[in-house]
Enzyme design. Sequence first.
Site, PDB file in Angstrom:
ATOM      1  N   SER A 193       0.925  -1.087  -0.085  1.00  0.00           N
ATOM      2  CA  SER A 193       0.024  -0.091  -0.117  1.00  0.00           C
ATOM      3  C   SER A 193       0.823   1.209  -0.017  1.00  0.00           C
ATOM      4  CB  SER A 193      -0.760   0.062   1.175  1.00  0.00           C
ATOM      5  OG  SER A 193      -1.782   1.299   1.278  1.00  0.00           O
ATOM      6  N   TYR A 206      -2.726   1.214  10.444  1.00  0.00           N
ATOM      7  CA  TYR A 206      -2.622   0.689   9.210  1.00  0.00           C
ATOM      8  C   TYR A 206      -1.296   1.075   8.694  1.00  0.00           C
ATOM      9  CZ  TYR A 206      -3.932  -0.118   4.305  1.00  0.00           C
ATOM     10  OH  TYR A 206      -3.836  -0.520   3.023  1.00  0.00           O
TER      11      TYR A 206
END
Length: 211
Positions: A193, A206
């Site tokens: 990501s 995250y």
Amino acid sequence: AQALGKGPVKGLARFHPRILISHQARAPSLIPTPVVLYHAHICCTVGEPITLTRDHMAKNLLISGCSTGIGRACALHFAKNGYRVFACVRKQSDADSLAAADGSGNLEPMMLDVTDVAQLDALKAELDEKIGTQGLAGLINNAGVARGGPLEYIDPQIVRDVFNVNLMGPLLLTQAFLPLIKVAGGRVITIGSIAGKVASPMMGPYCISKF
């Protein structure tokens, strides 16, 4: 499935891309076109469809997190292109939806929560029985969760939950299925990501898990 097909994917231009896999010169058997990660989406450069296998390799794939998004697109794409895809989901409704969307007959939904060791052991035993002599051409670690909050106040259990899925999930899956990967001389791909490169406010757990 368009995210893995030919041509652009609309609405992603505002996200900063980074190259996730680009080894055409050194490893043409891996992926012949670069895979570009746009925040939480991937698309291919215009060219030939992605392939993970050499001509002699068994075309079996295991993909985690296939309920929606990248995982679902990957599962449907590879099944359409002749791979036998074991697509992992957590809910029976998602398994039914995947089966209904697949027109190839090559996709097999599998129940798996990557944090559930008992389910992981059961899946390993099932795949050992089904494809033990053929092996896996690829394992795609895609399952992930995004939860956030101010680190000063966030419940530590939320951080543990994120790490259990985003960090421990790929580790446990890879450890479990490396023997089948070795049988086929396959590959392990972990979906990353942009959050692993650029931290966002309120998304500390995250971003840390994707670093």
